[in-house]
Scaffold this motif. Structure first.
Motif, PDB file in Angstrom:
ATOM      1  N   LEU A  71       0.840  -1.193  -0.119  1.00 45.18           N
ATOM      2  CA  LEU A  71      -0.064   0.104   0.102  1.00 45.18           C
ATOM      3  C   LEU A  71       0.774   1.291  -0.093  1.00 45.18           C
ATOM      4  O   LEU A  71       2.014   1.457   0.424  1.00 45.18           O
ATOM      5  N   SER A  72       0.125   2.329  -0.495  1.00 45.14           N
ATOM      6  CA  SER A  72       0.941   3.604  -0.499  1.00 45.14           C
ATOM      7  C   SER A  72       0.885   4.073   0.813  1.00 45.14           C
ATOM      8  O   SER A  72       0.118   3.565   1.733  1.00 45.14           O
ATOM      9  N   HIS A  73       1.662   5.230   1.109  1.00 48.14           N
ATOM     10  CA  HIS A  73       2.037   5.546   2.778  1.00 48.14           C
ATOM     11  C   HIS A  73       0.511   6.136   3.304  1.00 48.14           C
ATOM     12  O   HIS A  73       0.276   5.794   4.336  1.00 48.14           O
ATOM     13  N   ASP A  74      -0.072   6.836   2.462  1.00 50.76           N
ATOM     14  CA  ASP A  74      -1.441   7.191   2.847  1.00 50.76           C
ATOM     15  C   ASP A  74      -2.293   6.379   3.224  1.00 50.76           C
ATOM     16  O   ASP A  74      -2.951   6.150   4.342  1.00 50.76           O
ATOM     17  N   ALA A  75      -2.338   5.341   2.371  1.00 50.88           N
ATOM     18  CA  ALA A  75      -3.295   4.295   2.514  1.00 50.88           C
ATOM     19  C   ALA A  75      -3.048   3.347   3.923  1.00 50.88           C
ATOM     20  O   ALA A  75      -4.071   2.778   4.701  1.00 50.88           O
ATOM     21  N   ALA A  76      -1.669   2.992   4.070  1.00 51.10           N
ATOM     22  CA  ALA A  76      -1.212   2.557   4.982  1.00 51.10           C
ATOM     23  C   ALA A  76      -1.495   3.018   6.381  1.00 51.10           C
ATOM     24  O   ALA A  76      -1.917   2.371   7.215  1.00 51.10           O
ATOM     25  N   LEU A  77      -1.321   4.235   6.215  1.00 50.89           N
ATOM     26  CA  LEU A  77      -1.551   5.063   7.469  1.00 50.89           C
ATOM     27  C   LEU A  77      -3.129   4.959   7.837  1.00 50.89           C
ATOM     28  O   LEU A  77      -3.538   4.980   9.124  1.00 50.89           O
ATOM     29  N   HIS A  78      -3.984   5.255   6.782  1.00 52.19           N
ATOM     30  CA  HIS A  78      -5.308   5.096   6.975  1.00 52.19           C
ATOM     31  C   HIS A  78      -5.669   3.705   7.729  1.00 52.19           C
ATOM     32  O   HIS A  78      -6.574   3.609   8.627  1.00 52.19           O
ATOM     33  N   ALA A  79      -5.001   2.696   7.213  1.00 50.53           N
ATOM     34  CA  ALA A  79      -5.182   1.329   7.638  1.00 50.53           C
ATOM     35  C   ALA A  79      -4.903   1.071   9.295  1.00 50.53           C
ATOM     36  O   ALA A  79      -5.539   0.605  10.030  1.00 50.53           O
ATOM     37  N   LEU A  80      -3.766   1.682   9.518  1.00 54.64           N
ATOM     38  CA  LEU A  80      -3.332   1.771  10.788  1.00 54.64           C
ATOM     39  C   LEU A  80      -4.240   2.494  11.630  1.00 54.64           C
ATOM     40  O   LEU A  80      -4.466   2.067  13.005  1.00 54.64           O
ATOM     41  N   THR A  81      -4.820   3.494  11.316  1.00 54.30           N
ATOM     42  CA  THR A  81      -5.762   4.524  12.052  1.00 54.30           C
ATOM     43  C   THR A  81      -6.905   3.514  12.440  1.00 54.30           C
ATOM     44  O   THR A  81      -7.333   3.695  13.586  1.00 54.30           O
ATOM     45  N   MET A  82      -7.537   2.777  11.368  1.00 51.03           N
ATOM     46  CA  MET A  82      -8.526   2.092  11.485  1.00 51.03           C
ATOM     47  C   MET A  82      -8.122   0.909  12.556  1.00 51.03           C
ATOM     48  O   MET A  82      -9.159   0.471  13.525  1.00 51.03           O
ATOM     49  N   VAL A  83      -7.185   0.261  12.560  1.00 50.00           N
ATOM     50  CA  VAL A  83      -6.731  -0.630  13.505  1.00 50.00           C
ATOM     51  C   VAL A  83      -6.720  -0.096  14.982  1.00 50.00           C
ATOM     52  O   VAL A  83      -7.189  -0.761  15.783  1.00 50.00           O
ATOM     53  N   THR A  84      -6.328   1.083  15.192  1.00 49.29           N
ATOM     54  CA  THR A  84      -6.239   1.640  16.467  1.00 49.29           C
ATOM     55  C   THR A  84      -7.313   1.895  17.115  1.00 49.29           C
ATOM     56  O   THR A  84      -7.866   1.817  18.318  1.00 49.29           O
ATOM     57  N   THR A  85      -8.428   2.464  15.972  1.00 49.64           N
ATOM     58  CA  THR A  85      -9.603   2.943  16.525  1.00 49.64           C
ATOM     59  C   THR A  85     -10.469   1.765  16.798  1.00 49.64           C
ATOM     60  O   THR A  85     -11.132   1.804  17.821  1.00 49.64           O
ATOM     61  N   HIS A  86     -10.392   0.803  16.292  1.00 47.87           N
ATOM     62  CA  HIS A  86     -11.041  -0.664  16.362  1.00 47.87           C
ATOM     63  C   HIS A  86     -10.431  -1.436  17.206  1.00 47.87           C
ATOM     64  O   HIS A  86     -10.937  -2.677  17.505  1.00 47.87           O
ATOM     65  N   LEU A  87      -9.228  -1.126  17.958  1.00 47.60           N
ATOM     66  CA  LEU A  87      -8.648  -1.953  18.701  1.00 47.60           C
ATOM     67  C   LEU A  87      -9.288  -2.701  19.763  1.00 47.60           C
ATOM     68  O   LEU A  87      -9.297  -4.048  19.998  1.00 47.60           O
ATOM     69  N   PRO A  88     -10.228  -2.066  20.517  1.00 42.18           N
ATOM     70  CA  PRO A  88     -10.884  -2.744  21.718  1.00 42.18           C
ATOM     71  C   PRO A  88     -11.691  -3.998  21.095  1.00 42.18           C
ATOM     72  O   PRO A  88     -11.771  -5.032  21.594  1.00 42.18           O
ATOM     73  N   THR A  89     -12.510  -3.601  19.966  1.00 44.66           N
ATOM     74  CA  THR A  89     -13.308  -4.741  19.397  1.00 44.66           C
ATOM     75  C   THR A  89     -12.407  -5.791  19.112  1.00 44.66           C
ATOM     76  O   THR A  89     -12.623  -7.121  19.097  1.00 44.66           O
ATOM     77  N   LEU A  90     -11.315  -5.398  18.153  1.00 48.19           N
ATOM     78  CA  LEU A  90     -10.523  -6.449  17.743  1.00 48.19           C
ATOM     79  C   LEU A  90      -9.791  -7.325  18.759  1.00 48.19           C
ATOM     80  O   LEU A  90      -9.743  -8.592  18.464  1.00 48.19           O
ATOM     81  N   MET A  91      -9.574  -6.701  19.722  1.00 53.79           N
ATOM     82  CA  MET A  91      -8.787  -7.567  20.678  1.00 53.79           C
ATOM     83  C   MET A  91      -9.668  -8.548  21.548  1.00 53.79           C
ATOM     84  O   MET A  91      -9.375  -9.458  21.718  1.00 53.79           O
ATOM     85  N   SER A  92     -10.906  -8.153  21.716  1.00 50.63           N
ATOM     86  CA  SER A  92     -11.807  -8.735  22.267  1.00 50.63           C
ATOM     87  C   SER A  92     -12.488  -9.919  21.781  1.00 50.63           C
ATOM     88  O   SER A  92     -12.642 -10.952  22.077  1.00 50.63           O
ATOM     89  N   LYS A  93     -12.521  -9.632  20.265  1.00 47.52           N
ATOM     90  CA  LYS A  93     -13.103 -10.724  19.380  1.00 47.52           C
ATOM     91  C   LYS A  93     -11.906 -11.650  18.670  1.00 47.52           C
ATOM     92  O   LYS A  93     -12.149 -12.305  17.867  1.00 47.52           O
ATOM     93  N   ASP A  94     -10.807 -11.591  19.054  1.00 44.21           N
ATOM     94  CA  ASP A  94      -9.606 -11.950  18.593  1.00 44.21           C
ATOM     95  C   ASP A  94      -9.535 -13.545  19.142  1.00 44.21           C
ATOM     96  O   ASP A  94      -8.785 -14.024  19.871  1.00 44.21           O
ATOM     97  N   THR A  95     -10.309 -14.507  18.791  1.00 40.66           N
ATOM     98  CA  THR A  95     -10.447 -15.710  19.365  1.00 40.66           C
ATOM     99  C   THR A  95      -9.362 -16.435  18.840  1.00 40.66           C
ATOM    100  O   THR A  95      -8.976 -17.787  19.510  1.00 40.66           O
ATOM    101  N   ASP A  96      -9.026 -16.502  17.487  1.00 38.31           N
ATOM    102  CA  ASP A  96      -8.075 -17.359  16.897  1.00 38.31           C
ATOM    103  C   ASP A  96      -6.611 -16.867  17.255  1.00 38.31           C
ATOM    104  O   ASP A  96      -5.543 -17.432  16.841  1.00 38.31           O
ATOM    105  N   GLU A  97      -6.470 -15.734  17.999  1.00 39.82           N
ATOM    106  CA  GLU A  97      -5.258 -15.197  18.265  1.00 39.82           C
ATOM    107  C   GLU A  97      -4.230 -14.909  16.839  1.00 39.82           C
ATOM    108  O   GLU A  97      -3.319 -15.120  16.936  1.00 39.82           O
TER     109      GLU A  97
END
Lengths: 133, 355
Positions: free
Chosen positions: B192-218
């Motif tokens: 990905l381009s730098h901007d797209a990657a940054l956007h992806a990173l931001t998305m991961v951090t904002t959704h981090l609680p949901t991702l962490m709690s629902k990460d059953t497969d680790e």
């Protein structure tokens, strides 16, 4: 004319004398007349050859149509080399008699083997219970 | 056998040799032929033998009929005869798929997302193949190849974002909740381009609680490595933007993302990498152009993090960057630093190297 160079094809073998070995152990010798994509064969003036030890006997059979899946191997017979053989040709009756004797001897040895094995407490599965294909 | 019959058998056997991709379908024959020709060329070069013409196998071009008549009606016969060729075997059952509109929606939802991800994955595999080819392709072809790659990458990216067509507010999340989706994003990030990657990173951090709690497969740790690479390319202001997300309070649990992250090895490692990047940027002599208030946010965040880390029980992170304590030493008093150090060490078993 080479029809398909670099490939294995029976087209070249048409109208030549061949020896065919079948899955049931029979040996057929005949002129290959026709083939198809499954290697089904049509043999003309076929002879079934029975070998016992150094003797052999021929039984004339006529025309044979062989389904391709039953062939183990086949090859062209060299007509020159066919004449000078070490094997001794005998009559049909004699060769059938020889075959019968050979079968009996084999059965006897099998029986003894099975007995010896049973005495020792082992068991070998019989050939007819096995899938021989 | 008549000539016609021979021709028929040969033709039938030739049909089987037809292929779009002979190098794939008939590998051994092609190899054999290549070697034979090479050997003959060698012999010819040495001039020892007269050049022998090897007969070449010329496959006749037989047009494969696309139409297939499953049933042939012969004149004057009763009933129908099933016709089969070697490319289209006999159709035994007349099975036609009918789409019933009142299917159970919930049942079809789950496999649909995974099927969707699989399709994206096959596109990603093409991109990776193109990237590998780039190494040994000719210069003229390279430009076209790069364009193709970029186009595909953009397409995959936009498709991951808007996986859920109905609720467009949830970018990325439906895809990321599936463990294969996480792996897809992890493999896509390097392209990905730098901007797209940054956007992806931001998305991961904002959704981090949901991702962490629902990460059953680790499966979350798979995202760690590519995100770490993205973070190491961030500028200071971009970094601050991402860090700000950590201080947001999650509505359901009335805790900050920060607190929750400490309990999850991925979250904690991500936090550490972010801090490490900030420290690296600050301690290097590269001139930064921070926005107004950036430094404040930075120091605030560092304090908050330090507070959190020294009191909460930490899990073992995936990786502990070496310059973290240097960072904390800079801003905090010795006692806090000492407390931090012991807490971090007891969690990870590594020695947090201090300056």
């Amino acid at each position: 004319m080479n029809y398909m160079p670099g490939t294995a094809s029976l087209i070249e073998d048409i109208d030549k004398k061949h020896l065919v070995l079948l899955r049931d152990g029979r040996t057929l010798i005949g002129i290959l007349r026709s083939i198809d994509q499954f290697a089904n064969l049509v043999l003309h003036q076929t002879v079934e050859r029975i070998h016992v030890g150094k003797k052999f006997g021929d039984i004339p059979r006529g025309i044979f149509v062989v389904r391709g899946e039953n062939v183990v191997l086949l090859g062209e017979v060299d007509l020159d080399k066919e004449c000078d053989q070490i094997l001794q040709r005998v009559s049909i009756e004699e060769i059938l008699e020889e075959q019968r004797i050979e079968q009996l001897a084999k059965q006897e040895s099998e029986r003894l083997k099975l007995q010896a094995v049973k005495e020792r407490g082992l068991s070998i599965p019989k050939a007819d219970t096995l899938d021989d294909f | 056998m008549s000539e016609k019959e021979k021709e028929w058998v040969i033709r039938l056997q030739m049909i089987q040799l037809q292929s779009e991709n002979p190098h794939l379908d008939d590998y051994y024959y092609q190899e054999y032929y290549k070697r034979m020709e090479a050997k003959l060329a060698e012999e010819e070069k040495r001039g020892e033998w007269a050049k022998r013409e090897t007969p070449k196998l010329t496959t006749p071009y037989v047009i494969k009929s696309e139409s297939y008549t499953p049933v042939v009606h012969i004149e004057g016969s009763l009933g129908q005869v099933a016709v089969s060729t070697c490319f289209s075997p006999r159709r035994a059952i007349n099975a036609v798929r009918t789409h019933s509109p009142d299917e159970d929606v919930k049942d079809s939802r789950q496999p649909r997302m995974e099927v969707y991800i699989e399709k994206l994955f096959s596109q990603l595999l093409e991109v990776e193949e193109a990237a590998r080819k780039k190494g040994f392709v000719r210069v003229e072809e390279k430009g076209g190849l790069m364009e193709e790659m970029e186009k595909k990458v953009k397409q995959i990216y936009s498709l991951i974002r808007h996986a859920n067509l109905h609720e467009s507010s949830e970018e990325f999340l439906p895809c990321l909740l599936v463990s294969k989706g996480k792996r897809l994003l992890a493999r896509l990030l390097p392209f990905l381009s730098h901007d797209a990657a940054l956007h992806a990173l931001t998305m991961v951090t904002t959704h981090l609680p949901t991702l962490m709690s629902k990460d059953t497969d680790e499966a979350l740790p798979v995202l760690y490595a590519p995100l770490r690479d993205v973070i190491s390319a961030l500028s200071f202001s971009q970094l601050i933007g991402v860090l700000k997300d950590f201080t947001i309070v999650v509505p359901e649990s009335s805790e900050t993302i920060l607190t929750l992250a400490c309990q999850n090895e991925f979250g904690l490692s991500l936090l550490y990498v972010l801090l490490s990047q900030g420290e690296r940027l600050l301690s290097s002599n590269v001139p930064m152009e921070p926005n107004i208030g950036d430094f404040e946010t930075w120091t605030d965040t560092v304090f908050q993090v330090a507070q959190q880390l020294s009191h909460a029980s930490l899990v073992e992170p995936l990786f502990l960057p070496s310059n973290l304590l240097t960072l904390f030493c800079r801003y905090l008093d010795k006692r806090t630093v000492h407390q931090l150090k012991s807490n971090m060490e007891s969690a990870s078993g590594y020695l947090a190297v201090a300056s």
